[in-house]
Design an enzyme around this catalytic site. Structure first.
Site, mmCIF file in Angstrom:
data_model
loop_
_atom_site.group_PDB
_atom_site.id
_atom_site.type_symbol
_atom_site.label_atom_id
_atom_site.label_comp_id
_atom_site.label_asym_id
_atom_site.label_seq_id
_atom_site.Cartn_x
_atom_site.Cartn_y
_atom_site.Cartn_z
ATOM 1 N N HIS A 116 7.858 -37.743 -2.179
ATOM 2 C CA HIS A 116 7.728 -37.327 -0.768
ATOM 3 C C HIS A 116 6.662 -36.284 -0.775
ATOM 4 O O HIS A 116 6.153 -35.366 -2.019
ATOM 5 C CB HIS A 116 8.804 -36.436 -0.371
ATOM 6 C CG HIS A 116 10.155 -37.259 0.033
ATOM 7 N ND1 HIS A 116 10.488 -38.372 0.861
ATOM 8 C CD2 HIS A 116 11.313 -37.921 -0.490
ATOM 9 C CE1 HIS A 116 10.915 -39.281 0.733
ATOM 10 N NE2 HIS A 116 11.380 -39.221 -0.213
ATOM 11 N N CYS A 175 3.448 -38.640 1.674
ATOM 12 C CA CYS A 175 3.462 -38.757 3.396
ATOM 13 C C CYS A 175 2.397 -37.956 3.271
ATOM 14 O O CYS A 175 2.632 -37.269 2.350
ATOM 15 C CB CYS A 175 4.599 -38.401 3.897
ATOM 16 S SG CYS A 175 5.182 -40.157 4.174
#
Length: 411
Positions: free
Chosen positions: A80, A121
């Protein structure tokens, strides 16, 4: 390095096995895990990358990259992230820290060239306007600085994705490499010898649909053969065979039960919006109800901290909502403030790295720090105000709710 918390998780119906494709083989068998669990953090990652063997004594396998000026290095990170951050399970790796490590390795002649594939992301924010264009380092990111990367091969009840086997970027490049030996068995070695890094990037860029795969750094590295970084023996490219199908079945016998799941390659899921529901009545599972409540607590905490700090910032111009927009650029001189503000919250409120949902919000503090640096406020004065506000806000919340410092796994 891997947290290694999935293969033997009680919720995994195929104990001790992992799959990254509905029709794929077990990709866990034979994997050598050098560092797992709490050993997977940003400091250890940088020590391994820098070849700091002394720092890794009595940790995992103790292995590090013992490289010199003749070596090519391939770094593949999956996890992440958000603005200027790669999220490890226990802490964050910030863009300035990664850039300093790469620059130090370049200055110390610890590689000939380096290729990085980063799956997270907003991965582009780690390098956009930051990574040098002349230090023999080339980075390819799954998404631009202000966008999500997406999961693929997802399944869930009532078309609500609950489990995903991989990410669009990762599955695209890995399957492309794996299928070379399947599609071109007679001249795979010839293709491998001709293929450059930019050839591979262009294929990934056009194949990934829901995010913009981005290139950063020294484009001269892009002219190098991909085989200089990713193994080139024929076995590497023919180990796994993937069958193309829009909705392939994943059937696996486990004990006395036969699990038959439908995975859709066209079902994508960003981690930000995932919620769990029960059956056809679409009621939320208890775990999801708890998660939703904790999200609201976190949102309220962030907003209260922001409002109370701004009240004490003389001359703040603009609306508070402007701070909630994703930053368009990330100057390196803002990162010390960014890091310190987030550390205050983790220490006094709840662990930001252990709660993935926070990655949607923490960029507001980068914007706040940018405003402070651009103003006449002294850094030390701001830090004192911020620290006091965080303490006041979170100590009040701790009396209203169970210990926030124990709150984890909010997504």
């Amino acid at each position: 390095m891997m947290t290694d918390d999935v293969a033997f998780d009680p919720k995994n119906p195929y104990r001790g096995e992992l799959f990254n494709h509905p029709n794929g083989s077990d990709v866990y068998q034979g994997v050598q895990v050098d560092y797992k669990g709490e050993e997977v953090n940003s400091e250890h990652f940088l020590n391994v990358l820098n070849g700091n063997k002394a720092a890794m004594i009595n940790l995992g396998s103790g292995r590090v990259i013992e490289s010199n000026h003749r070596d090519n290095i391939f770094v593949y990170f999956v996890g992440h992230g958000t603005s200027g951050i790669l999220a490890f399970p226990e802490n964050y790796l910030y863009a300035d820290e990664l850039n300093n490590a790469l620059q130090s390795m370049y200055s110390d002649h610890k590689f000939n060239s380096m290729l990085l594939y980063i799956e997270s992301c907003r991965a582009g924010s780690l390098f956009d306007g930051i990574l040098s264009e002349s230090n023999n380092i080339f980075a390819v990111t799954a998404a631009g600085p202000r966008e999500s990367s997406w999961s693929i091969y997802c399944i869930g009840e009532d078309e609500t994705p609950d489990v995903c086997l991989g990410d669009e970027f990762s599955c695209t490049w890995i399957e492309d490499q794996a299928n070379l030996g399947i599609l071109y068995p007679s001249h795979v070695n010839e293709l491998v010898e001709k293929r450059t890094v930019l050839n591979h990037f262009n294929y990934i860029r056009t194949s990934v649909k829901l995010s913009n795969v981005m290139p950063y750094g020294d484009f001269n590295v892009g002219q190098n053969k991909l085989s200089a970084y990713i193994g080139k023996s024929q076995e590497v490219f023919s180990k796994y065979s993937y069958k193309n199908s829009d909705i392939p079945s994943f059937n696996k016998h486990n004990g006395t039960n036969m699990f038959s799941y439908k995975f859709s390659k066209n079902t994508y899921e960003p981690y930000q919006t995932k919620e769990q529901h029960n059956g056809k009545n679409n009621t939320m599972k208890p775990s999801s109800i708890y998660n939703s409540i904790m999200r609201k607590i976190m949102d309220r905490t962030f907003n209260t901290i922001l409002r109370n700090v701004i009240k004490q910032l003389p001359g703040f111009i603009g609306h508070i909502d402007e701070l909630k927009e994703l930053p368009s650029n990330l100057p390196l001189n803002v990162f010390p403030c960014y890091r310190q503000t987030l550390d205050h919250i983790t220490t006094s409120c709840f662990s930001l790295p252990k709660n993935k949902y926070s990655l949607n919000e923490v960029h507001i503090f980068f914007n706040l720090c940018t405003r402070v640096i651009d103003s006449e406020w002294k850094s030390e004065e701001f830090y004192n105000v911020f620290k006091q506000v965080v303490h006041n806000v979170c100590s009040k919340n701790s009396s209203m709710f169970s210990n926030l410092l124990k709150m984890t796994d909010i997504y």
